[in-house]
Design an enzyme around this catalytic site. Structure first.
Site, PDB file in Angstrom:
ATOM      1  N   HIS A  22       0.840  -1.195   0.000  1.00  0.00           N
ATOM      2  CA  HIS A  22       0.000   0.000   0.000  1.00  0.00           C
ATOM      3  C   HIS A  22       0.877   1.249   0.000  1.00  0.00           C
ATOM      4  CE1 HIS A  22      -2.062   3.217   2.327  1.00  0.00           C
ATOM      5  NE2 HIS A  22      -2.927   3.010   1.354  1.00  0.00           N
ATOM      6  N   ASP A  30       6.832   6.427 -20.992  1.00  0.00           N
ATOM      7  CA  ASP A  30       6.856   6.407 -22.455  1.00  0.00           C
ATOM      8  C   ASP A  30       8.285   6.186 -22.955  1.00  0.00           C
ATOM      9  OD1 ASP A  30       8.179   8.967 -22.614  1.00  0.00           O
ATOM     10  OD2 ASP A  30       6.246  10.004 -22.615  1.00  0.00           O
ATOM     11  N   ARG A 112       7.562  18.593 -15.048  1.00  0.00           N
ATOM     12  CA  ARG A 112       8.490  17.584 -15.565  1.00  0.00           C
ATOM     13  C   ARG A 112       9.529  17.116 -14.540  1.00  0.00           C
ATOM     14  NH1 ARG A 112      12.999  18.948 -20.060  1.00  0.00           N
ATOM     15  NH2 ARG A 112      14.040  16.942 -20.069  1.00  0.00           N
ATOM     16  N   TYR A 134       4.407  13.101 -23.284  1.00  0.00           N
ATOM     17  CA  TYR A 134       3.718  13.328 -22.016  1.00  0.00           C
ATOM     18  C   TYR A 134       2.775  12.172 -21.672  1.00  0.00           C
ATOM     19  CZ  TYR A 134       5.587  18.012 -22.558  1.00  0.00           C
ATOM     20  OH  TYR A 134       6.428  19.095 -22.724  1.00  0.00           O
ATOM     21  N   ASN A 136       3.698   9.642 -19.698  1.00  0.00           N
ATOM     22  CA  ASN A 136       4.153   9.037 -18.449  1.00  0.00           C
ATOM     23  C   ASN A 136       3.072   9.128 -17.378  1.00  0.00           C
ATOM     24  OD1 ASN A 136       6.937   8.710 -19.446  1.00  0.00           O
ATOM     25  ND2 ASN A 136       6.879  10.940 -19.453  1.00  0.00           N
TER      26      ASN A 136
END
Length: 145
Positions: A22, A30, A112, A134, A136
């Site tokens: 947890h 990417d 980023r 973008y 990810n």
């Protein structure tokens, strides 16, 4: 072969998802993401050639999102001034809504370099062949209720 395990989930990834507790996070990265350098303290698994969306769908069949954090899902935000379209974010929202209805409000955005820092603290980074910019995504594992 195991019943109920999506075939896209390779044994190494199944082991990682099983080991995660947890609050642990997994990054689906990417093809542009610096997985090896960011993931120095994380497990890095290669899924070259594989897009993220079907992998996200398979992962969310196996793990719940963390219900104790404001943003159990994090996306890398665009660099200011970058005008690239990000239709993949909408597709991610659809996948998340299919598995965790009503959790779309829990999707956060990180700048980023803040994303890189957060990814560096993850349990695992899955380096995919996803071509979208973008694309990810960080997923924080919850508990099964």
């Amino acid at each position: 072969m195991l019943k109920g395990i999506p075939p896209i989930i390779q044994p190494d990834l199944l082991k990682i998802l099983s080991e995660m507790g947890h609050g642990d996070a997994i990054v689906l990265a990417d093809a542009h993401f610096p997985a090896e350098s960011v993931g120095v303290r994380s497990h890095v698994i290669r899924y070259d050639g594989q897009p993220i969306e079907p992998l996200l769908d398979a992962v969310l069949q196996l793990i719940p999102l963390d219900q104790y954090t404001e943003h159990p899902v994090l996306l890398m935000d665009k660099v200011p001034g970058d005008t690239v379209d990000t239709p993949i974010w909408d597709r991610y929202r659809q996948v998340i809504d299919r598995h965790e209805p009503g959790k779309q409000a829990g999707i956060g955005m990180l700048e980023r370099f803040a994303f890189y820092e957060e990814a560096g603290r993850s349990y695992c980074i899955v380096a995919t062949g996803e071509q979208s910019q973008y694309a990810n995504i960080i997923i924080r594992k919850g508990v099964i209720r």
